[in-house]
Design a protein around this motif. Structure first.
Motif, short mmCIF file in Angstrom:
data_model
loop_
_atom_site.label_atom_id
_atom_site.label_comp_id
_atom_site.label_asym_id
_atom_site.label_seq_id
_atom_site.Cartn_x
_atom_site.Cartn_y
_atom_site.Cartn_z
N PHE A 85 0.62 -1.03 -0.15
CA PHE A 85 -0.20 0.06 -0.17
C PHE A 85 0.84 1.33 0.02
CE2 PHE A 85 -2.90 -3.11 2.52
CZ PHE A 85 -3.53 -3.31 1.39
N ASP A 86 2.12 1.17 0.58
CA ASP A 86 2.92 2.35 0.51
C ASP A 86 3.41 2.76 -1.10
OD1 ASP A 86 2.86 2.99 3.16
OD2 ASP A 86 4.60 1.99 3.88
N THR A 87 3.55 1.78 -1.69
CA THR A 87 4.23 2.05 -3.09
C THR A 87 3.03 1.77 -4.04
OG1 THR A 87 5.04 -0.23 -3.36
CG2 THR A 87 6.51 1.43 -2.40
N MET A 88 1.87 1.21 -3.72
CA MET A 88 1.00 0.84 -4.62
C MET A 88 1.65 -0.08 -5.86
SD MET A 88 -1.87 1.88 -3.26
CE MET A 88 -3.16 1.85 -4.66
N THR A 89 2.06 -1.14 -5.41
CA THR A 89 2.64 -1.97 -6.48
C THR A 89 2.14 -3.53 -5.86
OG1 THR A 89 4.71 -2.26 -5.10
CG2 THR A 89 4.53 -0.66 -7.01
N ARG A 90 2.49 -4.55 -6.63
CA ARG A 90 2.41 -5.93 -6.35
C ARG A 90 3.38 -6.61 -7.04
NH1 ARG A 90 -2.46 -9.92 -8.42
NH2 ARG A 90 -1.36 -9.78 -10.28
N GLY A 91 4.61 -6.80 -6.36
CA GLY A 91 5.61 -7.17 -7.10
C GLY A 91 6.40 -6.00 -7.64
N THR A 92 6.33 -6.02 -8.81
CA THR A 92 7.17 -5.04 -9.71
C THR A 92 6.11 -4.23 -10.58
OG1 THR A 92 7.61 -6.55 -11.62
CG2 THR A 92 9.47 -6.15 -10.05
#
Length: 360
Positions: free
Chosen positions: A299-306
């Motif tokens: 949730f901090d970077t709004m990513t799933r893996g890359t």
């Protein structure tokens, strides 16, 4: 109509999508004249192309009078800016504050009334003034946004009195926190210190992203309709489709059967994540940085893996307080033992996060 429209815009942090105003105008009889007011009063409500959609901004010529002995002929507000911010320390001192703390004085009431601002509460008036009066907030440091390193090309570095924030972030064109070395949060040390020195309290810090975005957009408003930086696709779910009664033939908002939707970006664009409700439930818990599951969402970077992830939602409940299925946001702060406490009053915490209240 002008005072009512101004209140709606300022309650929504200074701006609102034109289509949302159109929906309000269609649903509330006392606002059915909203369109005429918008188009005939561009000086108050400039209509700009913002993020691929029409957006209406709140604009005012009203400023704070800086003269201590003004005779009242200035046409400006005679009120202490720190009082508006909610914390005037001078008023607690032995000498007291030399500026007025009375918005209801005869002079101030006249200025507010003549400029259609008489229905604004203190917070709404403060939002309006911050995004219109260039003397109240520091400008974004252009030198900081150039070059590499912690301070970019800024010659003043840590002592700079301008705002060290990513300018592309404000324009929604930044590649993201992972790749960009610039600050993307107004609670980071330098932006927070710079704004605090201008008297901005923590409770107003949460509005700074919207305020600075509006400032950037209003700079482009040389005419009633201008062009702001475009962004791809709509990220707002159609409130009326969720309720099952969207009647717009060319609705620009996303049609989905829930008031939130989690998506992942691939080579073909954005597609829905299958564990939508589970991710939302974890996202609504401020103590969780990641969602559960084999492929967690950060949730901090709004990513799933890359890969990039985004969250779509319905319009904020601030804009439509009497409508169901809107998104209600809540702010939390982390206390010294690692517990997240929802803001109910002005409390000094070491970090903050904004989460939606789960609306399934």
């Amino acid at each position: 109509m002008e005072p009512q429209i101004m209140k709606i815009l300022c309650r929504n942090r200074g701006a609102a999508d034109y289509e949302e105003l159109m929906d309000i105008g269609a649903g509330l009889l006392d606002l059915r004249g909203i369109f005429n007011a918008v188009f005939t009063n561009g000086a108050l409500f400039p209509l700009l192309e913002f993020c691929g959609a029409k957006r209406v901004f709140a604009k005012t010529p009203v400023r704070l009078c800086r003269a201590r002995d003004c005779d009242g002929g200035c046409g400006k507000l005679h009120v202490c800016k720190f009082y508006l911010y909610g914390d005037c320390r001078a008023s607690r001192s032995r000498r007291g504050c030399s500026y007025s703390h009375d918005l209801d004085s005869e002079h101030n009431a006249k200025v507010l009334r003549e400029n259609h601002l008489q229905e604004l509460d203190t917070w709404e008036l403060c939002t309006l003034l911050l995004q219109n009066d260039s003397t109240l907030l520091p400008p974004v440091c252009i030198s900081y946004n150039g070059g590499s390193g912690e301070f970019g090309h800024c010659p003043d570095q840590g002592s700079c009195r301008r705002l060290h924030i990513c300018n592309k972030y404000l324009h929604r064109t930044c590649s993201g926190r992972v790749e960009c070395p610039r600050a993307h949060d107004f609670f980071e040390p330098h932006p927070m210190k710079t704004l605090s020195e201008r008297g901005i309290p923590n409770e107003l810090m949460v509005s700074m992203f919207s305020v600075y975005q509006n400032i950037q957009a209003l700079k482009k408003s040389g005419s009633n309709v201008a062009s702001a930086t475009p962004c791809p696709g709509s990220t707002e779910i159609c409130l009326y489709f969720v309720k099952g009664n969207c009647k717009q033939a060319k609705c620009r908002r996303v049609h989905f059967n829930m008031p939130y939707r989690w998506e992942v970006k691939d080579s073909k664009g954005w597609s829905a994540l299958t564990d939508n409700e589970a991710i939302e439930r974890d996202y609504c818990n401020p103590a969780k940085i990641y969602s559960e599951g084999a492929e967690p969402v950060c949730f901090d970077t709004m990513t799933r893996g890359t890969t990039l992830v985004r969250r779509l939602s319905t319009v904020s409940s601030v804009l439509l307080p009497n409508f169901i299925l809107t998104t209600e946001w809540a702010w939390y702060w982390e206390e010294e033992y690692g517990n997240w406490i929802q803001y109910a009053s002005i409390v000094s915490g070491k970090w903050t996060r904004k989460e939606p209240l789960f609306n399934s």
